[in-house]
Scaffold this motif. Structure first.
Motif, PDB file in Angstrom:
ATOM      1  N   ALA A  98     -10.098  -3.087 -23.456  1.00  0.00           N
ATOM      2  CA  ALA A  98      -9.523  -4.349 -23.022  1.00  0.00           C
ATOM      3  C   ALA A  98      -9.997  -5.326 -23.956  1.00  0.00           C
ATOM      4  CB  ALA A  98     -10.400  -4.561 -21.767  1.00  0.00           C
ATOM      5  N   ILE A  99     -11.200  -5.456 -24.510  1.00  0.00           N
ATOM      6  CA  ILE A  99     -11.286  -6.880 -25.247  1.00  0.00           C
ATOM      7  C   ILE A  99     -10.487  -6.796 -26.647  1.00  0.00           C
ATOM      8  CG2 ILE A  99     -13.111  -7.820 -26.955  1.00  0.00           C
ATOM      9  CD1 ILE A  99     -15.244  -6.814 -24.892  1.00  0.00           C
ATOM     10  N   VAL A 100     -10.272  -5.521 -27.100  1.00  0.00           N
ATOM     11  CA  VAL A 100      -9.342  -5.634 -28.433  1.00  0.00           C
ATOM     12  C   VAL A 100      -8.282  -5.884 -28.054  1.00  0.00           C
ATOM     13  CG1 VAL A 100      -8.522  -3.914 -29.921  1.00  0.00           C
ATOM     14  CG2 VAL A 100     -10.912  -3.791 -29.423  1.00  0.00           C
ATOM     15  N   GLN A 101      -7.446  -5.301 -26.856  1.00  0.00           N
ATOM     16  CA  GLN A 101      -6.082  -5.911 -26.494  1.00  0.00           C
ATOM     17  C   GLN A 101      -6.014  -7.547 -26.438  1.00  0.00           C
ATOM     18  OE1 GLN A 101      -4.143  -3.033 -23.735  1.00  0.00           O
ATOM     19  NE2 GLN A 101      -6.228  -2.593 -23.275  1.00  0.00           N
ATOM     20  N   LEU A 102      -7.055  -7.921 -25.671  1.00  0.00           N
ATOM     21  CA  LEU A 102      -7.033  -9.412 -25.267  1.00  0.00           C
ATOM     22  C   LEU A 102      -6.996 -10.278 -26.644  1.00  0.00           C
ATOM     23  CD1 LEU A 102      -9.309  -9.307 -22.144  1.00  0.00           C
ATOM     24  CD2 LEU A 102      -6.999  -9.638 -22.358  1.00  0.00           C
ATOM     25  N   ILE A 103      -7.968  -9.700 -27.743  1.00  0.00           N
ATOM     26  CA  ILE A 103      -8.127 -10.350 -28.851  1.00  0.00           C
ATOM     27  C   ILE A 103      -6.982 -10.206 -29.498  1.00  0.00           C
ATOM     28  CG2 ILE A 103      -9.055 -10.543 -31.155  1.00  0.00           C
ATOM     29  CD1 ILE A 103     -11.597  -9.713 -29.738  1.00  0.00           C
ATOM     30  N   ASN A 104      -6.162  -9.191 -29.654  1.00  0.00           N
ATOM     31  CA  ASN A 104      -4.948  -9.034 -30.168  1.00  0.00           C
ATOM     32  C   ASN A 104      -3.834 -10.228 -29.659  1.00  0.00           C
ATOM     33  OD1 ASN A 104      -2.334  -6.533 -30.140  1.00  0.00           O
ATOM     34  ND2 ASN A 104      -2.470  -8.029 -31.668  1.00  0.00           N
ATOM     35  N   THR A 105      -3.808 -10.135 -28.415  1.00  0.00           N
ATOM     36  CA  THR A 105      -2.828 -11.125 -27.925  1.00  0.00           C
ATOM     37  C   THR A 105      -3.138 -12.740 -27.917  1.00  0.00           C
ATOM     38  OG1 THR A 105      -2.818  -9.304 -26.052  1.00  0.00           O
ATOM     39  CG2 THR A 105      -1.693 -11.376 -25.533  1.00  0.00           C
ATOM     40  N   ALA A 126      -6.889 -25.066 -19.757  1.00  0.00           N
ATOM     41  CA  ALA A 126      -6.816 -23.603 -19.807  1.00  0.00           C
ATOM     42  C   ALA A 126      -5.847 -23.256 -21.071  1.00  0.00           C
ATOM     43  CB  ALA A 126      -6.582 -22.795 -18.744  1.00  0.00           C
ATOM     44  N   SER A 127      -6.555 -23.016 -22.251  1.00  0.00           N
ATOM     45  CA  SER A 127      -5.841 -22.603 -23.474  1.00  0.00           C
ATOM     46  C   SER A 127      -5.154 -21.196 -23.218  1.00  0.00           C
ATOM     47  CB  SER A 127      -6.721 -22.799 -24.705  1.00  0.00           C
ATOM     48  OG  SER A 127      -7.598 -21.985 -24.781  1.00  0.00           O
ATOM     49  N   ASN A 128      -4.277 -21.157 -24.277  1.00  0.00           N
ATOM     50  CA  ASN A 128      -3.605 -19.728 -24.060  1.00  0.00           C
ATOM     51  C   ASN A 128      -4.690 -18.339 -24.088  1.00  0.00           C
ATOM     52  OD1 ASN A 128      -1.394 -17.714 -24.104  1.00  0.00           O
ATOM     53  ND2 ASN A 128      -2.234 -17.422 -26.095  1.00  0.00           N
ATOM     54  N   ALA A 129      -5.602 -18.655 -25.103  1.00  0.00           N
ATOM     55  CA  ALA A 129      -6.873 -17.727 -25.293  1.00  0.00           C
ATOM     56  C   ALA A 129      -7.564 -17.642 -24.038  1.00  0.00           C
ATOM     57  CB  ALA A 129      -7.698 -18.355 -26.316  1.00  0.00           C
ATOM     58  N   ILE A 130      -8.085 -18.668 -23.421  1.00  0.00           N
ATOM     59  CA  ILE A 130      -8.746 -18.701 -22.170  1.00  0.00           C
ATOM     60  C   ILE A 130      -7.911 -17.808 -21.120  1.00  0.00           C
ATOM     61  CG2 ILE A 130     -10.017 -20.012 -20.132  1.00  0.00           C
ATOM     62  CD1 ILE A 130     -10.507 -21.974 -22.260  1.00  0.00           C
ATOM     63  N   ALA A 131      -6.510 -18.385 -21.115  1.00  0.00           N
ATOM     64  CA  ALA A 131      -5.659 -17.828 -19.903  1.00  0.00           C
ATOM     65  C   ALA A 131      -5.679 -15.967 -20.291  1.00  0.00           C
ATOM     66  CB  ALA A 131      -4.444 -18.315 -20.042  1.00  0.00           C
ATOM     67  N   VAL A 132      -5.637 -15.827 -21.592  1.00  0.00           N
ATOM     68  CA  VAL A 132      -5.451 -14.339 -21.791  1.00  0.00           C
ATOM     69  C   VAL A 132      -6.675 -13.551 -21.371  1.00  0.00           C
ATOM     70  CG1 VAL A 132      -5.629 -12.733 -23.767  1.00  0.00           C
ATOM     71  CG2 VAL A 132      -3.995 -14.518 -23.840  1.00  0.00           C
ATOM     72  N   PHE A 133      -7.810 -14.024 -21.388  1.00  0.00           N
ATOM     73  CA  PHE A 133      -9.041 -13.604 -20.830  1.00  0.00           C
ATOM     74  C   PHE A 133      -9.181 -13.355 -19.452  1.00  0.00           C
ATOM     75  CE2 PHE A 133     -10.207 -13.591 -25.424  1.00  0.00           C
ATOM     76  CZ  PHE A 133     -10.909 -12.445 -25.501  1.00  0.00           C
ATOM     77  N   ILE A 134      -8.343 -14.316 -18.738  1.00  0.00           N
ATOM     78  CA  ILE A 134      -8.440 -14.483 -17.379  1.00  0.00           C
ATOM     79  C   ILE A 134      -7.601 -13.272 -16.784  1.00  0.00           C
ATOM     80  CG2 ILE A 134      -7.387 -15.646 -15.332  1.00  0.00           C
ATOM     81  CD1 ILE A 134      -8.322 -18.286 -16.844  1.00  0.00           C
ATOM     82  N   VAL A 135      -6.505 -12.996 -17.579  1.00  0.00           N
ATOM     83  CA  VAL A 135      -5.571 -11.969 -17.371  1.00  0.00           C
ATOM     84  C   VAL A 135      -6.560 -10.638 -17.162  1.00  0.00           C
ATOM     85  CG1 VAL A 135      -3.755 -10.288 -17.859  1.00  0.00           C
ATOM     86  CG2 VAL A 135      -3.794 -12.725 -18.224  1.00  0.00           C
ATOM     87  N   GLY A 136      -7.557 -10.413 -18.346  1.00  0.00           N
ATOM     88  CA  GLY A 136      -8.239  -9.143 -18.243  1.00  0.00           C
ATOM     89  C   GLY A 136      -9.308  -9.195 -17.296  1.00  0.00           C
ATOM     90  N   ILE A 137      -9.884 -10.398 -16.633  1.00  0.00           N
ATOM     91  CA  ILE A 137     -10.812 -10.460 -15.699  1.00  0.00           C
ATOM     92  C   ILE A 137     -10.136 -10.007 -14.264  1.00  0.00           C
ATOM     93  CG2 ILE A 137     -12.272 -11.713 -14.366  1.00  0.00           C
ATOM     94  CD1 ILE A 137     -13.032 -13.407 -16.942  1.00  0.00           C
ATOM     95  N   VAL A 138      -8.842 -10.545 -14.004  1.00  0.00           N
ATOM     96  CA  VAL A 138      -8.361 -10.343 -12.947  1.00  0.00           C
ATOM     97  C   VAL A 138      -8.090  -8.866 -12.794  1.00  0.00           C
ATOM     98  CG1 VAL A 138      -6.326 -10.704 -11.478  1.00  0.00           C
ATOM     99  CG2 VAL A 138      -7.394 -12.822 -12.487  1.00  0.00           C
ATOM    100  N   GLY A 139      -7.279  -8.428 -13.697  1.00  0.00           N
ATOM    101  CA  GLY A 139      -6.725  -6.996 -13.877  1.00  0.00           C
ATOM    102  C   GLY A 139      -8.006  -6.086 -13.754  1.00  0.00           C
ATOM    103  N   THR A 140      -9.058  -6.407 -14.084  1.00  0.00           N
ATOM    104  CA  THR A 140     -10.410  -5.526 -13.913  1.00  0.00           C
ATOM    105  C   THR A 140     -10.940  -5.462 -12.521  1.00  0.00           C
ATOM    106  OG1 THR A 140     -10.732  -5.544 -16.266  1.00  0.00           O
ATOM    107  CG2 THR A 140     -12.605  -4.697 -14.794  1.00  0.00           C
TER     108      THR A 140
END
Length: 490
Positions: free
Chosen positions: A150-157, A334-348
């Motif tokens: 998950a972390i690798v995908q989120l960093i990539n995005t 909420a920058s794009n990077a922060i929003a990206v990690f919110i997606v990861g948290i919600v999806g988990t």
């Protein structure tokens, strides 16, 4: 900064501003590769497995092609919003739903995308776990694999859309080759056990039951991509397109080739793999089937394909669109990077892997809710505004799209009725939701709501004022004040 400026600034998060012409970097091959990555994922296999329980593989393939081409047309049509004006999905949604109302349907899409992120990451993590277990039999920890993957995908995005495209370009050819190997491996096992891949069905049905099963496969495929059908503008705003091009097909060439060629062909092949996996192991999950038909480094290599497909799907189809929506909802902080990690948290937190066994039903439900939004978008953009948009007002707190306290009541009535009826006839949810919600919105907006709240681009349908790339315009929004500006490309 005054109160109005602060309110306006909330609408002007940098990641939500229109994408200018020179920043549009994704071409035909780039989006084609992205589609190959997006369409190859384990959840797709479930549709094939469900289909061959009732009808034979040729009918499942035909239904998949029909469903994919149909939804590909919808995706291409809605994608013009991003191509023409450089606007993302949550920003344009301020037109049919209001500057406040946009958050409700948009967040419904964001949660759905987060659901898919969690499910795909889970599948990828089980494959990673199996790869490591093949190399080191003492290892068995899918949760650790999930967290790292998950972390690798989120960093990539979070690194930007260009890095998403670059990964797709690298992964696509590898995925194609490994997919062919997987299909060959599974079908060889089926033939060796005396079964005909193209004539087999677990519990074959005929007559009306066969027709129903056929239609379910069509609408499951459409429901699968109802998510992207809604918010394709978030991706299409990065597509290369010719300036001053009035021909719709030439302007949307990148989207059309990807959505009408890459999507149907790739998804159909994945449906075939899912069906073959079910014939081999009684499960649509190729990870299980491959563990029964391959071993050693061959198994590890094939499982690597599973990892790459989940990764490439998540970045483009799930994380990018959902992050844009969370940025829209949370504002400039909420920058794009922060929003990206919110997606990861919600999806988990959702733990979507717990509903995998009823995934086809879930797809039809998503199709009901999200296709209704697509129908409203289509009507608002094409039939009412005729592709002209008063873009500057989308970023104004007290502007044209404030409506009733920031909510377009006509949009919500249409969405509620269209979505509810589509759920009641869930086997045909996508088309029912799209048509019914769109029709209701057209009648309410044209003959009632826009009489109360006049829309400048409808009252004065000027191409020069309200079109984007067709007339060579880059929409420029001043982030620091309520001043309105526009720039025309030379």
């Amino acid at each position: 900064m005054g109160k109005t400026d602060k309110n306006n600034s909330h609408l002007k998060s940098p990641d939500l501003l229109p994408i200018s012409y020179h920043k549009r970097k994704i071409g035909v091959m780039g989006f084609f590769s992205m589609w190959i990555g997006m369409a190859i994922l384990l959840a797709t296999f479930n549709i094939g497995a469900s289909g061959v329980q009732s009808i034979t593989l040729p009918w499942v393939v035909l239904a998949t092609l029909i469903g994919c081409i149909a939804v590909g047309i919808f995706i291409s049509i809605v994608g013009d919003i991003g191509v023409e004006h450089g606007l993302s999905f949550p920003v344009y949604m301020r037109a049919p739903f209001g500057i406040v109302g946009t958050h409700i349907p948009s967040l419904a899409r964001a949660v759905t995308a987060s659901f898919w992120f969690g499910l795909n990451t889970y599948f990828g993590s089980t494959a990673i776990n199996s790869i490591i277990h093949t190399i080191n039999s003492g290892f068995d920890n899918w949760l650790l694999c999930y967290i790292i993957f998950a972390i690798v995908q989120l960093i990539n995005t979070a690194s930007g859309i260009k890095w998403v495209e670059r990964f797709a370009d690298i992964a696509a050819p590898i995925i194609i080759i490994l997919s062919l190997i997987i299909y060959h491996t599974l079908t060889t096992d089926i033939i060796e056990h005396g079964n005909n891949v193209w004539a087999w069905a677990e519990n074959p049905v005929t007559g009306g039951a066969a027709l129903t099963a056929f239609m379910i496969v069509i609408f499951a495929n459409m429901g699968f991509w109802a998510t992207l059908g809604c918010d394709i503008p978030t991706i299409s705003r990065f597509f290369k397109a010719p300036k001053y091009e009035k021909n719709w097909f030439k302007r949307n060439r990148t989207n059309l080739i990807g959505s009408l060629i890459a999507l149907p062909l790739t998804e159909t092949f994945m449906i075939m793999i899912g069906a073959a996996a079910f014939m081999v192991a009684g499960s649509s999950n190729p990870v299980i089937a491959l563990q029964e038909t391959a071993s050693g480094w061959m198994l590890a290599m094939l499982l690597l394909m599973i990892v790459l497909t989940q990764w490439s799907t998540n970045t483009a189809a799930n994380i990018v669109p959902a992050a844009a929506i969370f940025t829209n909802a949370l504002g400039p902080k909420a920058s794009n990077a922060i929003a990206v990690f919110i997606v990861g948290i919600v999806g988990t937190i959702i733990q979507p892997w717990s509903v995998y066994e009823i995934l086809t039903q879930a797809l039809l439900f998503f199709g009901a809710v999200l296709s209704s939004i697509s129908g409203i978008l289509f009507v608002d953009y094409y039939l009412l505004r005729k592709r002209r948009v008063n873009v500057q007002e989308l970023y104004q707190h007290k502007g044209q799209f404030k409506y009733h306290g920031g909510i377009n009541i006509a949009g919500f009535i249409a969405w509620a009725i269209g979505g509810a009826v589509a759920i009641l006839v869930i086997d045909y949810s996508f088309i029912v939701g799209f048509v019914l919600a769109g029709t209701i919105y057209f009648v309410l907006a044209k003959y009632w709501y826009f009489n109360k709240f006049p829309q400048a681009e409808i009252e004065d349908p000027s191409d020069e004022k309200y079109l984007g790339i067709t007339v060579g315009r880059d929409w420029v929004i001043d982030e620091n004040s309520g001043d309105r500006q526009e720039e025309v490309i030379g």
